[in-house]
Enzyme design. Structure first.
Site, mmCIF file in Angstrom:
data_model
loop_
_atom_site.group_PDB
_atom_site.id
_atom_site.type_symbol
_atom_site.label_atom_id
_atom_site.label_comp_id
_atom_site.label_asym_id
_atom_site.label_seq_id
_atom_site.Cartn_x
_atom_site.Cartn_y
_atom_site.Cartn_z
ATOM 1 N N CYS A 241 0.838 -1.208 0.000
ATOM 2 C CA CYS A 241 0.000 0.000 0.000
ATOM 3 C C CYS A 241 0.872 1.258 0.000
ATOM 4 C CB CYS A 241 -0.923 0.029 1.215
ATOM 5 S SG CYS A 241 -2.044 -1.372 1.282
HETATM 6 C C1 BEZ Z 1 0.526 -4.578 1.849
HETATM 7 O O1 BEZ Z 1 0.044 -3.507 1.492
HETATM 8 O O2 BEZ Z 1 1.721 -4.805 1.770
HETATM 9 C C2 BEZ Z 1 -0.357 -5.642 2.388
HETATM 10 C C3 BEZ Z 1 -1.517 -5.324 3.046
HETATM 11 C C4 BEZ Z 1 -2.301 -6.326 3.571
HETATM 12 C C5 BEZ Z 1 -1.927 -7.653 3.414
HETATM 13 C C6 BEZ Z 1 -0.768 -7.959 2.709
HETATM 14 C C7 BEZ Z 1 0.019 -6.959 2.197
#
Ligand code: BEZ
Length: 209
Positions: free
Chosen positions: A46
């Site tokens: 994210c």
């Molecule tokens: C991420 O944004 O890295 C992420 C968010 C939730 C679960 C897995 C990865």
């Protein structure tokens, strides 16, 4: 909740964001819009996604498209996380992030897929046209970051084909040949595209936009 489909009116809402309270329809005005959710603040994928959107925001602006992000985290987390995004992605987050703590917007738009995760939003994208109808939906899992250049490419296709009897072929990019809609007769095609077109097959006619 009915799944939102192409052509549906994008549901309106009022929500708290990093740029203050936003009434979605008012905020959109007559512009195109991209509403996208991410699973959670302070997560690696994210962080790269929001940094990437900040970096290419001018490309959305040039196309008259307003961009807004959402997760079910609170506003104070959003503000702290933005500092991390700016630092690690060498950018400056320049669009609002909705703090949808009560999941009101997430539920309205079907952004929580309980069989994937019952707490976090998936990576949803809604492209919304100037009459506030949904023009595209995309859903990616938490493990896969999106390609926002593809979102720009789709916007180029949507804007080009909105008022022309054209569609865009696989892997099309702005400036490349388009296809003439099958509903257009050859007679009409000659009038609509006076510079001509190439008839590869009667149903596959190529022309420059
Ligand atoms: C991420 O944004 O890295 C992420 C968010 C939730 C679960 C897995 C990865």
């Amino acid at each position: 909740m009915k799944t939102l489909q192409l052509g549906d009116l994008a549901p309106d809402f009022t929500a708290n964001s990093t740029l203050g309270t936003i009434n979605f329809h008012e905020w959109l005005g007559n512009n195109w819009g991209v509403l996208f959710s991410h699973p959670a603040d302070f997560t690696p994928v994210c962080t790269t996604e929001l940094g990437q959107v900040a970096k290419i925001k001018s490309q959305f602006d040039e196309r008259g498209v307003k961009v807004i992000a959402l997760s079910v985290d609170n506003i104070s987390d959003h503000h702290s996380w933005i500092k991390d995004i700016n630092e690690t992605q060498q950018t400056s987050v320049n669009f609002p992030i909705i703090a949808d703590e009560d999941r009101k917007v997430a539920e309205l738009y079907g952004m929580i897929h309980p069989n994937a995760d019952d707490k976090m939003t998936v990576r949803s994208v809604f492209i919304i046209g100037p009459h506030k109808n949904i023009k595209l939906t995309l859903t990616y899992p938490a493990s896969t970051g999106r390609n926002f250049q593809e979102i720009i490419r789709v916007i180029d296709s949507l804007q080009l084909t909105a008022n022309r009897k054209l569609a865009t072929p696989a892997n099309w990019n702005q400036g490349e040949e388009c296809v003439i809609l099958p509903s257009v007769s050859n007679e009409e095609a000659k009038k609509l595209f006076p510079k001509g077109y190439e008839e590869v097959k009667p149903y596959l006619r190529l022309t420059k936009a």
